[in-house]
Design a protein around this motif. Sequence first.
Motif, PDB file in Angstrom:
ATOM      1  N   ALA A  90       0.823  -1.217   0.000  1.00 51.15           N
ATOM      2  CA  ALA A  90       0.000   0.000   0.000  1.00 51.15           C
ATOM      3  C   ALA A  90       0.855   1.264   0.000  1.00 51.15           C
ATOM      4  CB  ALA A  90      -0.929  -0.009   1.212  1.00 51.15           C
ATOM      5  N   ALA A  91       2.125   1.158   0.380  1.00 52.63           N
ATOM      6  CA  ALA A  91       3.014   2.324   0.448  1.00 52.63           C
ATOM      7  C   ALA A  91       3.719   2.622  -0.865  1.00 52.63           C
ATOM      8  CB  ALA A  91       4.051   2.102   1.546  1.00 52.63           C
ATOM      9  N   ILE A  92       3.544   1.789  -1.875  1.00 51.62           N
ATOM     10  CA  ILE A  92       4.278   1.964  -3.132  1.00 51.62           C
ATOM     11  C   ILE A  92       4.036   3.339  -3.743  1.00 51.62           C
ATOM     12  CG2 ILE A  92       4.490   1.161  -5.520  1.00 51.62           C
ATOM     13  CD1 ILE A  92       4.112  -1.704  -4.420  1.00 51.62           C
ATOM     14  N   GLU A  93       2.801   3.764  -3.822  1.00 53.90           N
ATOM     15  CA  GLU A  93       2.517   5.062  -4.446  1.00 53.90           C
ATOM     16  C   GLU A  93       3.166   6.207  -3.670  1.00 53.90           C
ATOM     17  OE1 GLU A  93      -1.204   7.837  -5.862  1.00 53.90           O
ATOM     18  OE2 GLU A  93      -1.482   5.667  -5.810  1.00 53.90           O
ATOM     19  N   ARG A  94       3.153   6.130  -2.339  1.00 56.30           N
ATOM     20  CA  ARG A  94       3.812   7.162  -1.529  1.00 56.30           C
ATOM     21  C   ARG A  94       5.317   7.137  -1.737  1.00 56.30           C
ATOM     22  NH1 ARG A  94       3.253   5.947   3.689  1.00 56.30           N
ATOM     23  NH2 ARG A  94       2.137   4.007   3.307  1.00 56.30           N
ATOM     24  N   ALA A  95       5.881   5.956  -1.931  1.00 51.48           N
ATOM     25  CA  ALA A  95       7.328   5.853  -2.192  1.00 51.48           C
ATOM     26  C   ALA A  95       7.662   6.464  -3.551  1.00 51.48           C
ATOM     27  CB  ALA A  95       7.776   4.391  -2.130  1.00 51.48           C
ATOM     28  N   VAL A  96       6.843   6.197  -4.545  1.00 45.38           N
ATOM     29  CA  VAL A  96       7.055   6.798  -5.872  1.00 45.38           C
ATOM     30  C   VAL A  96       6.967   8.315  -5.769  1.00 45.38           C
ATOM     31  CG1 VAL A  96       6.068   7.056  -8.191  1.00 45.38           C
ATOM     32  CG2 VAL A  96       6.302   4.774  -7.175  1.00 45.38           C
ATOM     33  N   ASP A  97       5.984   8.808  -5.040  1.00 48.08           N
ATOM     34  CA  ASP A  97       5.851  10.261  -4.851  1.00 48.08           C
ATOM     35  C   ASP A  97       7.091  10.835  -4.170  1.00 48.08           C
ATOM     36  OD1 ASP A  97       3.350  10.276  -6.045  1.00 48.08           O
ATOM     37  OD2 ASP A  97       2.255  10.274  -4.134  1.00 48.08           O
ATOM     38  N   ALA A  98       7.639  10.108  -3.193  1.00 45.75           N
ATOM     39  CA  ALA A  98       8.844  10.576  -2.495  1.00 45.75           C
ATOM     40  C   ALA A  98      10.030  10.633  -3.447  1.00 45.75           C
ATOM     41  CB  ALA A  98       9.153   9.668  -1.302  1.00 45.75           C
ATOM     42  N   VAL A  99      10.184   9.633  -4.296  1.00 43.73           N
ATOM     43  CA  VAL A  99      11.279   9.632  -5.275  1.00 43.73           C
ATOM     44  C   VAL A  99      11.118  10.797  -6.242  1.00 43.73           C
ATOM     45  CG1 VAL A  99      12.306   8.384  -7.222  1.00 43.73           C
ATOM     46  CG2 VAL A  99      11.743   7.153  -5.106  1.00 43.73           C
ATOM     47  N   LEU A 100       9.914  10.993  -6.752  1.00 42.95           N
ATOM     48  CA  LEU A 100       9.681  12.094  -7.684  1.00 42.95           C
ATOM     49  C   LEU A 100       9.929  13.447  -7.020  1.00 42.95           C
ATOM     50  CD1 LEU A 100       6.511  10.775  -9.551  1.00 42.95           C
ATOM     51  CD2 LEU A 100       8.876  10.864 -10.394  1.00 42.95           C
ATOM     52  N   SER A 101       9.580  13.566  -5.758  1.00 47.71           N
ATOM     53  CA  SER A 101       9.825  14.808  -5.031  1.00 47.71           C
ATOM     54  C   SER A 101      11.322  15.078  -4.896  1.00 47.71           C
ATOM     55  CB  SER A 101       9.173  14.741  -3.649  1.00 47.71           C
ATOM     56  OG  SER A 101       9.462  15.903  -2.912  1.00 47.71           O
TER      57      SER A 101
END
Length: 119
Positions: A90-101
């Motif tokens: 469930a955290a994958i999308e938040r991790a992707v957002d963190a990388v993009l940030s």
Amino acid sequence: MHLTYDLLDGYDGLVIIDALPREGDPGDIVVLQVGPEDLGDGEFDAHGMAPVAVLGSLASMGGELPPTYVVGCEPGVLDEGMGLTPPVEAAIERAVDAVLSVLDTEFDLASAVTTKEKA
């Protein structure tokens, strides 16, 4: 080992995505900036996969650590096996957002963010 040799060529930055046990809740995402002072000498193992050892050995091989960030996810289980626990998945999308940030704010790669917006 390959990462060390690749970094010897010189890069503008490095983002590592990994499990990062920090005694938090499974699925917690954290972004850490890592510098040479955080690594020590790094006990290098040519067959190992420990990022600290790889990055710590870079200076002894004549390289320089680029600006480095770790996007870490608190694991649910550290046992050997395949797949992710539900909180980590469930955290994958938040991790992707963190990388993009990180790519956008630290490396000024706004184009990386726009590719997500197109999806």
